[in-house]
Enzyme design. Structure first.
Site, short mmCIF file in Angstrom:
data_model
loop_
_atom_site.label_atom_id
_atom_site.label_comp_id
_atom_site.label_asym_id
_atom_site.label_seq_id
_atom_site.Cartn_x
_atom_site.Cartn_y
_atom_site.Cartn_z
N TYR A 121 2.64 45.38 50.62
CA TYR A 121 1.57 45.67 49.96
C TYR A 121 0.39 44.74 50.29
CZ TYR A 121 -2.60 47.09 47.07
OH TYR A 121 -3.80 47.37 46.79
N GLN A 182 -1.58 54.15 43.74
CA GLN A 182 -1.38 55.04 44.57
C GLN A 182 -0.54 54.78 45.77
OE1 GLN A 182 -4.11 54.27 43.69
NE2 GLN A 182 -5.85 54.46 45.21
N THR A 228 -2.46 33.41 39.95
CA THR A 228 -2.18 32.30 40.74
C THR A 228 -2.63 31.04 39.94
OG1 THR A 228 -2.06 31.30 43.01
CG2 THR A 228 -4.20 31.82 42.20
N GLN A 250 -7.90 26.91 44.08
CA GLN A 250 -7.03 27.81 43.62
C GLN A 250 -7.75 28.62 42.48
OE1 GLN A 250 -3.73 29.20 44.61
NE2 GLN A 250 -4.67 28.17 46.20
N HIS A 253 -9.49 32.13 42.91
CA HIS A 253 -8.79 33.28 42.98
C HIS A 253 -9.13 34.34 41.85
CE1 HIS A 253 -5.82 33.42 46.19
NE2 HIS A 253 -5.89 31.99 46.01
N GLU A 318 3.33 27.70 39.75
CA GLU A 318 3.62 28.24 41.02
C GLU A 318 3.25 27.26 42.03
OE1 GLU A 318 1.36 32.07 43.53
OE2 GLU A 318 0.36 31.09 42.04
N HIS A 319 2.37 26.37 42.52
CA HIS A 319 1.95 25.59 43.18
C HIS A 319 1.95 24.15 42.48
CE1 HIS A 319 -0.21 29.35 44.69
NE2 HIS A 319 0.45 29.02 45.80
N ASP A 352 -0.82 28.91 51.37
CA ASP A 352 -1.65 30.20 51.32
C ASP A 352 -2.02 30.92 52.62
OD1 ASP A 352 -1.52 30.12 48.46
OD2 ASP A 352 -3.66 29.78 48.10
N GLU A 407 43.12 44.33 28.33
CA GLU A 407 41.93 44.86 28.03
C GLU A 407 42.04 46.43 27.73
OE1 GLU A 407 39.57 44.23 31.47
OE2 GLU A 407 39.23 41.90 31.00
#
Length: 434
Positions: A121, A182, A228, A250, A253, A318-319, A352, A407
């Site tokens: 995606y 979708q 982010t 950043q 974003h 994240e970064h 990035d 068992e």
């Protein structure tokens, strides 16, 4: 001791609630399951005003689109994709198959099998993330995925030519001009016009993230993604202007993107805050960067770099940029992060866009338990076992019988008993005479 010069203070923004997002996504997924392509077309028209005769681009359409992209853009795409492919290939080569002998004639092993089909995606909207094509498609292809489906939305009714070029050059087998829930649902559950995939990777907005969450299990996903994040660790050697610029890089974003500075230098902290105050008013992406910094920006002054690393780990960001005199020390002293960017010559924006490591990374504290997207995500590490020595099978059969009965698994025990009897001449008191 930690001095907090700026803390996060999220305000309540008017907008769609988490509950509303979840319910909307549930409804769309359910409708696509029931009505297939007709529902996909309806939602594409509703959200993107886009209803071509076919969402999938033909080879001739792709060629025509790519031919219209400026040569410099194509050259840059090829350059960046070379970096991504080189690093992904090194990662794949680091993963070796294993085969060992544990007892006479007993062989255990594992090997790495790529998923058959993956979906990539690639977001559009305000920021057409062309780089996401490199990260998701090339990585899958290097892993050996046979079929890679790329979905990207139109942008204000226009074909995102650079994104299509990136997906094509990265090696996508199918490219669809289709976005949102979708697209994710079509890839996950399949429709008459799109065969389903086994794993979906790539970032997206809150609706896309929620769709991946709801469909996880039916399809594999890369990560549960949130806004982010950037965290900068700096000492007195850091250039406060560079710190400020990188924090804002950043923050642009989105209005909910955290930007955090942890430093041993109060001077660097205050100067960086002053630079941000001067930079923001003229920043073209101020409408996102300003609320992100205002509501989610933090500045902490600590007594030592050891404290800085420990505090940074608690964020599991994240970064993480390390702008210190000896940045590589962070490799030994930090544990929880998506990706480290070591030294002033490096920056999160390189990760990035251009440097070659993958930019699909864990957010919202997920770096405590996972890393980011890499070739291994597209591979299933599967085991196999073989016994060709009768005495070893007999030995394991005896142990299996005893262990299984502890068992209360009588059926399991009998599978072991049969082999202990056949290969080791052990008694089989429960079996009828044959």
């Amino acid at each position: 001791m930690t001095e907090v010069l700026k803390s996060a203070n999220p305000t309540t923004h008017a907008g769609t609630s988490t509950i509303e997002v979840r319910q909307a996504v549930e409804s769309i997924i359910s409708d696509i399951r029931e009505r297939g392509d007709d529902a996909v077309r309806d939602y594409s028209e509703k959200f993107d005003s886009w209803t071509p005769s076919s969402f999938r681009l033909t080879e001739s359409q792709i060629e025509e689109i790519v031919a219209g992209v400026p040569d410099q853009v194509i050259d840059d795409i090829r350059f960046v994709q070379d970096q991504v492919r080189t690093f992904a290939t090194a990662q794949r080569e680091s993963m070796r198959d294993v085969e060992i002998t544990t007892l006479p004639g007993v062989t255990l092993g594992h090997h790495h099998v790529p998923v058959a089909a993956a979906g990539a995606y690639i977001p559009g909207g305000r920021y057409p993330l062309t780089a996401s094509a490199h990260m998701t498609i090339i990585t899958a292809k290097v892993a050996g995925v046979e079929r890679v489906v790329a979905c990207t939305p139109p942008i204000r009714g226009e074909i995102p030519a650079a994104t299509v070029a990136a997906a094509h050059l990265a090696g996508a087998d199918e490219i669809y001009l289709l976005g949102g829930v979708q697209a994710v649902t079509a890839m996950a559950v399949g429709t008459p016009s799109m065969q389903r995939v086994d794993l979906i990777a790539g970032p997206g907005n809150a609706y896309v993230a929620e769709a991946k969450r709801q469909l996880f299990g039916e399809v594999g996903i890369d990560l549960f993604a949130g806004p982010t994040e950037i965290l900068v660790i700096a000492d007195d050697h850091a250039d406060s202007f560079v710190v400020a610029v990188d924090l804002l890089s950043q923050a642009e974003h989105g209005p909910d993107s955290p930007a955090v500075l942890i430093t041993t230098s109060e001077r660097v902290a205050r100067e960086a805050m002053d630079h941000i105050d001067r930079l923001l008013p003229e920043m073209p992406t101020r409408d996102f960067a300003e609320p992100a910094w205002r509501d989610h920006g933090e500045v902490h002054v600590v007594g030592s770099l050891e404290e800085a690393y420990a505090l940074a780990d608690s964020f599991a960001s994240e970064h993480v940029e390390v702008l210190t005199a000896e940045p590589r020390k962070a490799l030994d002293l930090m544990r929880d992060y998506g990706a480290l960017f070591l030294g002033e010559g490096t920056c999160v924006s390189y990760g990035d866009k251009v440097i070659g490591t993958n930019h699909v990374l864990p957010t919202k504290g997920a770096a405590r338990y996972t890393g980011g997207l890499w070739v291994g995500k597209y591979l299933k590490t599967v085991t196999y076992q073989e016994i060709n020595d009768p005495s070893s099978s007999a030995l394991l059969g005896e142990v299996c019988g005893r262990a299984s009965r502890v068992e209360l698994f009588e059926g399991h025990a009998r599978s072991g008993d049969v082999r202990a009897a056949k290969y080791g001449d052990r008694p089989l008191p429960w079996a009828p005479e044959r």
